[in-house]
Design an enzyme around this catalytic site. Structure first.
Site, PDB file in Angstrom:
ATOM      1  N   ASN A   2       4.681   9.974  -0.837  1.00 37.79           N
ATOM      2  CA  ASN A   2       4.975  10.036   0.591  1.00 37.79           C
ATOM      3  C   ASN A   2       4.653   8.706   1.283  1.00 37.79           C
ATOM      4  OD1 ASN A   2       5.598  11.245   3.222  1.00 37.79           O
ATOM      5  ND2 ASN A   2       5.260  13.191   2.205  1.00 37.79           N
ATOM      6  N   ARG A   3       4.426   8.758   2.597  1.00 34.99           N
ATOM      7  CA  ARG A   3       4.396   7.526   3.394  1.00 34.99           C
ATOM      8  C   ARG A   3       2.985   7.093   3.791  1.00 34.99           C
ATOM      9  NH1 ARG A   3       8.720  10.573   4.432  1.00 34.99           N
ATOM     10  NH2 ARG A   3      10.771   9.557   4.403  1.00 34.99           N
TER      11      ARG A   3
ATOM     12  N   HIS B 219       6.189   6.354  -1.455  1.00 35.73           N
ATOM     13  CA  HIS B 219       6.190   6.719  -2.883  1.00 35.73           C
ATOM     14  C   HIS B 219       5.773   5.582  -3.807  1.00 35.73           C
ATOM     15  CE1 HIS B 219       7.677  10.543  -1.789  1.00 35.73           C
ATOM     16  NE2 HIS B 219       8.970  10.310  -1.812  1.00 35.73           N
TER      17      HIS B 219
ATOM     18  N   HIS C 113       9.151  14.580  -7.869  1.00 32.70           N
ATOM     19  CA  HIS C 113      10.169  14.589  -6.823  1.00 32.70           C
ATOM     20  C   HIS C 113      11.487  15.212  -7.311  1.00 32.70           C
ATOM     21  CE1 HIS C 113      12.038  13.551  -3.117  1.00 32.70           C
ATOM     22  NE2 HIS C 113      11.199  12.595  -2.789  1.00 32.70           N
ATOM     23  N   ALA C 114      11.408  16.329  -8.031  1.00 30.85           N
ATOM     24  CA  ALA C 114      12.639  16.991  -8.483  1.00 30.85           C
ATOM     25  C   ALA C 114      13.388  17.579  -7.287  1.00 30.85           C
ATOM     26  CB  ALA C 114      12.308  18.087  -9.482  1.00 30.85           C
ATOM     27  N   TYR C 115      14.714  17.447  -7.340  1.00 35.34           N
ATOM     28  CA  TYR C 115      15.613  18.030  -6.339  1.00 35.34           C
ATOM     29  C   TYR C 115      16.256  19.270  -6.959  1.00 35.34           C
ATOM     30  CZ  TYR C 115      15.680  13.685  -3.522  1.00 35.34           C
ATOM     31  OH  TYR C 115      15.354  12.604  -2.731  1.00 35.34           O
TER      32      TYR C 115
ATOM     33  N   ASP D 265      11.687  17.597   6.477  1.00 33.38           N
ATOM     34  CA  ASP D 265      11.061  16.550   5.673  1.00 33.38           C
ATOM     35  C   ASP D 265       9.625  16.467   6.169  1.00 33.38           C
ATOM     36  OD1 ASP D 265      10.490  14.515   3.961  1.00 33.38           O
ATOM     37  OD2 ASP D 265      11.797  13.016   4.881  1.00 33.38           O
TER      38      ASP D 265
ATOM     39  N   GLN E 260       5.276  19.024   0.566  1.00 34.26           N
ATOM     40  CA  GLN E 260       6.337  18.444   1.374  1.00 34.26           C
ATOM     41  C   GLN E 260       7.613  19.229   1.099  1.00 34.26           C
ATOM     42  OE1 GLN E 260       5.722  15.799   3.392  1.00 34.26           O
ATOM     43  NE2 GLN E 260       7.747  15.023   3.983  1.00 34.26           N
TER      44      GLN E 260
ATOM     45  N   GLU F 171       7.443  19.323  -2.867  1.00 33.22           N
ATOM     46  CA  GLU F 171       6.561  18.346  -3.517  1.00 33.22           C
ATOM     47  C   GLU F 171       5.101  18.644  -3.165  1.00 33.22           C
ATOM     48  OE1 GLU F 171       8.368  14.282  -2.549  1.00 33.22           O
ATOM     49  OE2 GLU F 171       9.567  15.721  -1.400  1.00 33.22           O
TER      50      GLU F 171
END
Length: 344
Positions: free
Chosen positions: A83-84, A109, A178-180, A245, A281, A309
């Site tokens: 993340n940020r 990330h 980070h799987a979608y 998000d 997340q 996540e």
């Protein structure tokens, strides 16, 4: 019984450091997972449907080339800090650190070349695979050597991901995968018919650069109240949301607990998330734009996948009232997330 296979997936170009990328396939009666030694990437995850057929439910690419080009962290382990981090800056033990800015004014990330873009050393286990790497002092601006182990194990319809790390100097650490996902099958148009549940009483509001404002807000009476299942498309419309998000704040406990569920009623497929992490997340693929060619020539438009996540809270290194991300020498970072799949 879990079957484990390893094979060569491809070779990294010299300008990206060269080296052989291997693919590890973990297979049980109900689940098949393919994981790459590049970025510990989950390249495929096939779930048995109610009809007995296997369907791949994660976004990604058929070849290594797709993963070596720019993409939104498909399936990868991200770090040192997921993340940020605001302005890519933090101060620790009286010293200021500046990280690479790769997300507007912020660091995302792990920076320009985070854990998702490097080769890991694999070790095959009876029911999975363990990846190791040493992130050297100063990598992407982070202090201290960090030894990291990411272990994937498959047992029946449950995939466990364990993250361990040890540091030579105090450093922030927060690791996630980070799987979608699209439970209708990767390449399906959208996720509007998915039902989502997140077991969280509060979430973190963010500014226009997606950095938490510092407020820990109650979900009660807002579009962020996902404690009961909601149908995603209708829910976004009802609350005029462009997507999610956001970090949802989980019960603070080191023990394994249920935190989220995604369900796709048309196929009966469901995924439960259990974790020891303090946050999750929820991201609805808002930045996907159909420009990437994925597996089987699929395109991935906006809202065609979701991410859940498990992680520490974003920008926690700059927010003393958030759960701490600091790992000091002599301590061990150790978190596990379990994904349980079913088809009714």
């Amino acid at each position: 019984m879990t079957e484990v296979r390893r094979e060569v997936f491809g070779h990294l170009p010299q300008e990206q450091g060269g080296g052989v990328v291997e693919k590890f396939t973990l297979k049980s009666d109900s689940l098949k997972v393919e994981i790459l030694s590049l970025g510990c990437i989950i390249a495929a995850l096939e779930v048995k449907g109610s009809g007995g057929d296997f369907t791949d439910v994660v976004l990604g690419f058929d070849t290594l080339e797709g993963y070596t080009r720019k993409h939104p962290f498909f399936g990868a382990v991200v770090g040192r800090v997921a993340n940020r981090i605001a302005k890519g800056r933090f101060s620790l033990d009286g010293k200021e650190y500046q990280l690479f800015l790769n997300n507007g004014p912020n660091s995302l990330h792990g920076g320009a070349k985070g854990f998702d873009k490097v080769l890991w050393s694999p070790q095959v286990l009876p029911n999975g695979v363990c990846f190791f790497r040493l992130s050297p002092d100063g990598e992407e601006g982070y202090p201290g050597d960090l030894r990291v182990w990411v272990t994937y194990t498959l047992s029946g319809s449950e995939l466990a991901i364990n993250y361990r790390a040890q540091a030579s100097r105090a450093t922030p650490v927060s690791l996630t995968n980070h799987a979608y996902f699209n439970l209708a099958g990767q390449g399906s148009r959208d996720i509007y018919d998915h039902e989502i549940t997140i077991e969280a009483d509060s979430y973190l509001p963010v500014d226009d650069t997606k950095i938490p404002t510092g407020e820990v807000a109650s979900v009660q009476g807002t579009g962020f109240d996902l404690r009961q299942p909601v149908e995603l498309g209708k829910h976004l419309q009802k609350f005029h949301l462009d997507g999610f998000d956001h970090n949802f704040c989980l019960q603070q406990a080191q023990a394994r607990r249920f935190v989220a569920r995604a369900r796709h009623p048309p196929t009966g497929r469901a995924m439960e998330v259990h974790t020891t992490q303090p946050g999750i997340q929820f991201y609805t693929g808002n930045n996907l734009d159909g420009s990437l060619k994925g597996k089987g020539a699929a395109t991935y438009p906006k809202h065609s996948a979701f991410c859940l996540e498990t992680q520490n809270w974003p920008d926690a290194v700059n927010k003393p009232h958030f759960p701490s991300t600091l790992l000091r020498p002599g301590e061990e970072y150790n978190h596990t997330t379990w994904l349980l799949f079913s088809a009714a």
